[in-house]
Design an enzyme around this catalytic site. Structure first.
Site, PDB file in Angstrom:
ATOM      1  N   LYS A   9       0.794  -1.291  -0.244  1.00  0.00           N
ATOM      2  CA  LYS A   9       0.001  -0.110  -0.205  1.00  0.00           C
ATOM      3  C   LYS A   9       1.358   1.063   0.062  1.00  0.00           C
ATOM      4  CE  LYS A   9      -3.846  -2.066   2.734  1.00  0.00           C
ATOM      5  NZ  LYS A   9      -4.663  -2.107   3.467  1.00  0.00           N
ATOM      6  N   TYR A  49     -12.743  -3.108  -3.435  1.00  0.00           N
ATOM      7  CA  TYR A  49     -13.085  -2.916  -1.982  1.00  0.00           C
ATOM      8  C   TYR A  49     -14.359  -3.258  -2.252  1.00  0.00           C
ATOM      9  CZ  TYR A  49      -7.878  -2.304   0.108  1.00  0.00           C
ATOM     10  OH  TYR A  49      -6.970  -2.700   0.539  1.00  0.00           O
ATOM     11  N   ASN A 116      -1.788  -0.089   7.374  1.00  0.00           N
ATOM     12  CA  ASN A 116      -0.694  -1.735   7.767  1.00  0.00           C
ATOM     13  C   ASN A 116      -0.543  -2.030   6.168  1.00  0.00           C
ATOM     14  OD1 ASN A 116      -3.082  -2.049   6.055  1.00  0.00           O
ATOM     15  ND2 ASN A 116      -4.556  -3.683   7.584  1.00  0.00           N
ATOM     16  N   HIS A 119      -2.314  -5.337   1.793  1.00  0.00           N
ATOM     17  CA  HIS A 119      -2.849  -6.225   1.735  1.00  0.00           C
ATOM     18  C   HIS A 119      -2.939  -7.476   0.962  1.00  0.00           C
ATOM     19  CE1 HIS A 119      -6.739  -7.691  -0.663  1.00  0.00           C
ATOM     20  NE2 HIS A 119      -6.106  -7.882  -1.727  1.00  0.00           N
ATOM     21  N   GLU A 130      -9.438 -10.387  -7.641  1.00  0.00           N
ATOM     22  CA  GLU A 130      -8.756  -9.406  -7.304  1.00  0.00           C
ATOM     23  C   GLU A 130      -7.361  -9.562  -8.091  1.00  0.00           C
ATOM     24  OE1 GLU A 130      -7.489  -9.456  -2.932  1.00  0.00           O
ATOM     25  OE2 GLU A 130      -9.408  -9.412  -3.083  1.00  0.00           O
TER      26      GLU A 130
HETATM   27  P1  DAT Z   1      -7.368  -6.922   5.568  1.00  0.00           P
HETATM   28  O1  DAT Z   1      -6.530  -6.031   4.583  1.00  0.00           O
HETATM   29  O2  DAT Z   1      -6.586  -8.104   6.792  1.00  0.00           O
HETATM   30  O3  DAT Z   1      -8.124  -8.368   4.832  1.00  0.00           O
HETATM   31  P2  DAT Z   1      -9.934  -5.788   5.402  1.00  0.00           P
HETATM   32  O4  DAT Z   1     -10.867  -6.721   4.481  1.00  0.00           O
HETATM   33  O5  DAT Z   1     -11.306  -5.773   6.851  1.00  0.00           O
HETATM   34  O6  DAT Z   1      -8.017  -6.263   6.293  1.00  0.00           O
HETATM   35  O7  DAT Z   1     -10.458  -4.384   5.589  1.00  0.00           O
HETATM   36  C1  DAT Z   1      -9.520  -3.887   4.483  1.00  0.00           C
HETATM   37  C2  DAT Z   1      -9.004  -2.345   4.475  1.00  0.00           C
HETATM   38  O8  DAT Z   1      -9.590  -1.529   5.693  1.00  0.00           O
HETATM   39  C3  DAT Z   1      -7.669  -3.430   5.801  1.00  0.00           C
HETATM   40  O9  DAT Z   1      -7.012  -3.334   6.056  1.00  0.00           O
HETATM   41  C4  DAT Z   1      -7.770  -1.153   7.311  1.00  0.00           C
HETATM   42  C5  DAT Z   1      -9.004  -0.875   6.913  1.00  0.00           C
HETATM   43  N1  DAT Z   1      -9.567  -1.498   8.062  1.00  0.00           N
HETATM   44  C6  DAT Z   1     -10.346  -3.048   8.102  1.00  0.00           C
HETATM   45  N2  DAT Z   1     -11.373  -2.555   9.265  1.00  0.00           N
HETATM   46  C7  DAT Z   1     -11.185  -1.066   9.879  1.00  0.00           C
HETATM   47  C8  DAT Z   1     -11.573  -0.165  11.158  1.00  0.00           C
HETATM   48  N3  DAT Z   1     -12.048  -0.826  11.951  1.00  0.00           N
HETATM   49  N4  DAT Z   1     -11.912   0.792  11.169  1.00  0.00           N
HETATM   50  C9  DAT Z   1     -10.245   1.545   9.965  1.00  0.00           C
HETATM   51  N5  DAT Z   1      -9.786   1.094   9.029  1.00  0.00           N
HETATM   52  C10 DAT Z   1      -9.933  -0.694   8.647  1.00  0.00           C
HETATM   53 MG    MG Z   2      -9.909  -8.005   3.732  1.00  0.00          MG
END
Ligand code: DAT
Ligand code: MG
Length: 138
Positions: A9, A49, A116, A119, A130
């Site tokens: 990212k 997303y 973070n 992805h 994806e």
């Molecule tokens: P991951 O990337 O671990 O698969 P995800 O698909 O649930 O997590 O979410 C996509 C991204 O969105 C994630 O890497 C960071 C952000 N994110 C997820 N949940 C969040 C939250 N509750 N508050 C803020 N950012 C969040």
């Molecule tokens: Mg995810």
């Protein structure tokens, strides 16, 4: 052979962590099948997303992903989807285990969206979807 879509990212690219991420993928034993640096556009990110549309962090997430170049990677290997998710660590970098990419290299910055570093696809269906978004040529 199983494949997964990995993104470094904008926070990872800005902090010069592309090599570290690629190195961890390779040292684990997975193969880099494709890799490109790119500036994503909004429509691509909204597709990527789609599952998060309507959530409070969706718009900040898209804005964050538009904030700079990203590196898109297809990695290959038996159980690579599960394996890379373990290498990446938990979504929240504050509680992600040390030893993982997120646990070692990121922390909560107090922003609306969690930044973070990486992805990784979470299932075979997500990976296929994806990969076709980021690498339509494959
Ligand atoms: P991951 O990337 O671990 O698969 P995800 O698909 O649930 O997590 O979410 C996509 C991204 O969105 C994630 O890497 C960071 C952000 N994110 C997820 N949940 C969040 C939250 N509750 N508050 C803020 N950012 C969040
Ligand atoms: Mg995810």
């Amino acid at each position: 052979m199983e494949r997964t879509l990995i993104l470094v990212k904008p926070d990872g690219v800005k902090r010069n962590l592309v090599g570290d991420v690629v190195s961890r993928i390779e040292k684990k034993g997975y193969t880099i099948a494709a890799l490109k640096m790119m500036n994503a556009d909004r429509s691509l990110l909204v597709r990527h997303y789609a599952e998060h549309e309507g959530k409070p962090f969706f718009e900040p997430l898209v804005e964050f992903m538009l904030s700079g170049p990203i590196v898109a990677i297809v990695a290959e290997g038996n159980r690579v989807i599960e394996g890379f998710r373990k290498l990446a660590g938990a979504t929240d970098p504050t509680t992600a285990e040390p030893g993982t990419i997120r646990g070692d290299l990121a922390r909560d910055q107090g922003t609306k969206v969690v930044q973070n570093i990486v992805h990784g696809s979470d299932s075979v269906e997500s990976a296929d979807r994806e990969i076709s978004i980021f690498f339509p040529e494959l």
